[in-house]
Design a protein around this motif. Sequence first.
Motif, mmCIF file in Angstrom:
data_model
loop_
_atom_site.group_PDB
_atom_site.id
_atom_site.type_symbol
_atom_site.label_atom_id
_atom_site.label_comp_id
_atom_site.label_asym_id
_atom_site.label_seq_id
_atom_site.Cartn_x
_atom_site.Cartn_y
_atom_site.Cartn_z
ATOM 1 N N GLY A 1 50.139 39.063 28.147
ATOM 2 C CA GLY A 1 49.296 39.350 26.978
ATOM 3 C C GLY A 1 50.100 39.588 25.723
ATOM 4 N N THR A 2 51.316 40.129 25.883
ATOM 5 C CA THR A 2 52.170 40.365 24.715
ATOM 6 C C THR A 2 52.528 39.047 24.042
ATOM 7 N N ASN A 3 52.907 38.051 24.858
ATOM 8 C CA ASN A 3 53.235 36.729 24.290
ATOM 9 C C ASN A 3 52.014 36.113 23.613
ATOM 10 N N ALA A 4 50.833 36.302 24.229
ATOM 11 C CA ALA A 4 49.621 35.751 23.638
ATOM 12 C C ALA A 4 49.316 36.403 22.293
ATOM 13 N N SER A 5 49.456 37.707 22.238
ATOM 14 C CA SER A 5 49.194 38.411 20.981
ATOM 15 C C SER A 5 50.159 37.963 19.893
ATOM 16 N N ALA A 6 51.435 37.777 20.252
ATOM 17 C CA ALA A 6 52.414 37.333 19.263
ATOM 18 C C ALA A 6 52.075 35.940 18.743
ATOM 19 N N ASN A 7 51.343 35.158 19.517
ATOM 20 C CA ASN A 7 50.971 33.808 19.102
ATOM 21 C C ASN A 7 49.542 33.749 18.561
ATOM 22 N N ASN A 8 48.946 34.939 18.324
ATOM 23 C CA ASN A 8 47.561 35.021 17.836
ATOM 24 C C ASN A 8 46.599 34.288 18.775
ATOM 25 N N THR A 9 46.831 34.420 20.090
ATOM 26 C CA THR A 9 46.002 33.761 21.099
ATOM 27 C C THR A 9 45.366 34.814 22.001
ATOM 28 N N SER A 10 44.093 34.648 22.269
ATOM 29 C CA SER A 10 43.411 35.580 23.181
ATOM 30 C C SER A 10 43.580 35.098 24.615
ATOM 31 N N LEU A 11 43.904 36.028 25.512
ATOM 32 C CA LEU A 11 44.156 35.702 26.912
ATOM 33 C C LEU A 11 43.202 36.504 27.788
ATOM 34 N N SER A 12 42.448 35.824 28.630
ATOM 35 C CA SER A 12 41.477 36.511 29.483
ATOM 36 C C SER A 12 41.580 36.001 30.912
ATOM 37 N N TYR A 13 41.032 36.814 31.847
ATOM 38 C CA TYR A 13 41.126 36.493 33.264
ATOM 39 C C TYR A 13 39.796 36.773 33.946
ATOM 40 N N LYS A 14 39.347 35.830 34.778
ATOM 41 C CA LYS A 14 38.121 35.990 35.555
ATOM 42 C C LYS A 14 38.405 35.594 36.999
ATOM 43 N N SER A 15 37.776 36.305 37.932
ATOM 44 C CA SER A 15 37.971 35.976 39.335
ATOM 45 C C SER A 15 36.641 35.925 40.061
ATOM 46 N N LYS A 16 36.599 35.199 41.176
ATOM 47 C CA LYS A 16 35.387 35.067 41.979
ATOM 48 C C LYS A 16 35.778 35.129 43.449
ATOM 49 N N GLN A 17 35.095 35.979 44.199
ATOM 50 C CA GLN A 17 35.310 36.128 45.639
ATOM 51 C C GLN A 17 36.706 36.641 45.971
ATOM 52 N N LEU A 18 37.356 37.340 45.009
ATOM 53 C CA LEU A 18 38.683 37.891 45.259
ATOM 54 C C LEU A 18 38.680 39.409 45.406
ATOM 55 N N SER A 19 37.561 40.027 45.147
ATOM 56 C CA SER A 19 37.492 41.483 45.248
ATOM 57 C C SER A 19 37.628 41.907 46.703
ATOM 58 N N SER A 20 38.530 42.865 46.940
ATOM 59 C CA SER A 20 38.785 43.406 48.283
ATOM 60 C C SER A 20 39.225 42.321 49.253
ATOM 61 N N VAL A 21 39.970 41.359 48.748
ATOM 62 C CA VAL A 21 40.469 40.268 49.574
ATOM 63 C C VAL A 21 41.990 40.269 49.531
ATOM 64 N N LEU A 22 42.614 40.200 50.697
ATOM 65 C CA LEU A 22 44.060 40.054 50.789
ATOM 66 C C LEU A 22 44.386 38.596 51.099
ATOM 67 N N VAL A 23 45.371 38.074 50.389
ATOM 68 C CA VAL A 23 45.769 36.665 50.513
ATOM 69 C C VAL A 23 47.163 36.601 51.117
ATOM 70 N N THR A 24 47.335 35.686 52.056
ATOM 71 C CA THR A 24 48.648 35.458 52.659
ATOM 72 C C THR A 24 49.198 34.126 52.159
ATOM 73 N N SER A 25 50.269 34.225 51.393
ATOM 74 C CA SER A 25 50.923 33.032 50.843
ATOM 75 C C SER A 25 52.272 33.460 50.290
ATOM 76 N N ASP A 26 52.913 32.580 49.525
ATOM 77 C CA ASP A 26 54.177 32.914 48.882
ATOM 78 C C ASP A 26 53.870 33.456 47.487
ATOM 79 N N ILE A 27 53.906 34.783 47.346
ATOM 80 C CA ILE A 27 53.525 35.417 46.078
ATOM 81 C C ILE A 27 54.465 35.023 44.953
ATOM 82 N N THR A 28 55.748 34.839 45.270
ATOM 83 C CA THR A 28 56.717 34.499 44.219
ATOM 84 C C THR A 28 56.414 33.123 43.621
#
Length: 573
Positions: free
Chosen positions: A346-373
């Motif tokens: 968000g800091t980079n977005a603000s410096a570029n005068n850009t709004s950054l937002s996030y939305k999720s679906k079906q991710l609440s209380s869900v654990l994911v197994t993958s390569d997080i990195t």
Amino acid sequence: MRIKSKLLVIYIPILLLGMALTGYWAYLTAYESVKEREYKLLTQTLTLSVLKMIEERRELLIDTGLENEPVFTNAYQNEVFEELKLLNQTTGRHFSVSNQGTGDIVFSTLSESAVPDTDDAQKSTIAGLLVAFGESYSNNQRVLFACAKFEPWQWKVTVIQPANALQSSLSKIAWMTALVILFAVATVSLIMGRVTQVLVLSPIEKIKSAASRIAKEHKAVDIALEQDDELGELARDVELMSGKIEQYVAQAQQANKAKTDFLAVMSHEIRTPLNGIQGLATLLLDTPLSDKQHRYATDLRASATILANVINDVLDLSKIESGMSEVDVTEFDLDSMLSDLITLLGTNASANNTSLSYKSKQLSSVLVTSDITKLRQIVINLVSNAIKFSHKGSVTVTAKLKKPSTAATAENNLVISVKDTGIGIEPERLNHIFDKFTQSDSSITRKYGGTGLGLSIAKQLAQLLGGDIKVVSTVGEGSCFTVTAVVQTRTVPEALPSGSENNVSGLKHIPDGLRVLLAEDNAINAVVAQALLEQLNCEVEHVDNGLKAATRVEEGGIDVVFMDVHMLSHGWY
């Protein structure tokens, strides 16, 4: 279609055509031969039987001295006609006698008396008599004929053979010819198929099998094809090629190992001084500086950060291409990870005068197994690009699972979209946007910077995770990058265990006076690390190799050891 089938499809029609033409020629030859035989029989019957018989009756009439008596002449002529009737019954041939002057039929064994047209007949002299013979029509029936003149009685005697018998004989020949043709085609097809199998298809199969082994194993092969023809030469060329391929693969593997070792060394040797530059610039900014000095130090740190990003991209791409990048699977809260990333970026977005937002679906209380990195790196690359090209615009990150999760761990498909309102990508460049060192326009590199590796790395990382990246874009309206990945998911209760927040906050607290042993062989990095640790109120002791670090730890009084993995080569075992 297999080669053998193709060859048979080509061979059989050619054989049929060739045999059919040969059979037709044989039929015509047989037809002409049968006609010549019938003509010969007709002329012999006419000259040796009929005319001779008529001549004998006339001589008998002359010997009796009654040749000038019409009654006796008619009687002898009637005897001739009776003989002709008997010949008709015994030979099946018809006989006709006509008047030379008037053309009137004097006698005929045909039910409908008619004389064949002899205008186009062939002529020949047989036994001193001029005989005409040929093929014509009589009473709408095709017939063979032979005729001659008997001058004393002004007769024209004709022997007629209906063509039906001839046609029947020729039909038998035609059927026999057709059967012989079919048998010959079948036999030749079998022989050609076998010969093709032995001389062509089997060698091709051996060469094909060898080529498959070369493609899979990259080793030399022995085809063992003893043929002194083009296929034998091809087999020997393939054997030679396989030996060269095995040699080249071995050289490539050695070169790849050398590249891997080089990358491991360069990753350390390049990043070590670069980390020192960034650290010293950070430490310098924490000291009293004039405005001009502060600006220089800030620019120095920013330049070092840009250089670090470029080097990291190149090294990451090389690691992926060399096969060193492995999937490290862990279970984590994807929703929290993405929320943290959005906050961080968000800091980079603000410096570029850009709004950054996030939305999720079906991710609440869900654990994911993958390569997080790798997932984090993909999202950072895509979001950073979107922010860079969306000045005074907006960037929206959405994440969802293809199907709802359950308490049991199950495979699922993760979809992450990064949509921006930036400059967009030209349609003709969309197919190359994921190529290495490629940006949609050369002017973008000058204006926005970058190596053109971020999207290529992100796509290859997504493919390592079993997914891919797709893009749709409209020039002047923005772009949408969609990431897919195969993951394992399960649901967990929403409430966190009691005291978990305190535990998390406790991990962030570092007690004052923590005794830290810093093992670092690079003097500049040692200065930076020691200064940063001392800012955290740690008591820092520095050694320059692993052996000294091991000795110092054995002496006791050390709470934490900070060291580089490469210090193993300096005596830390």
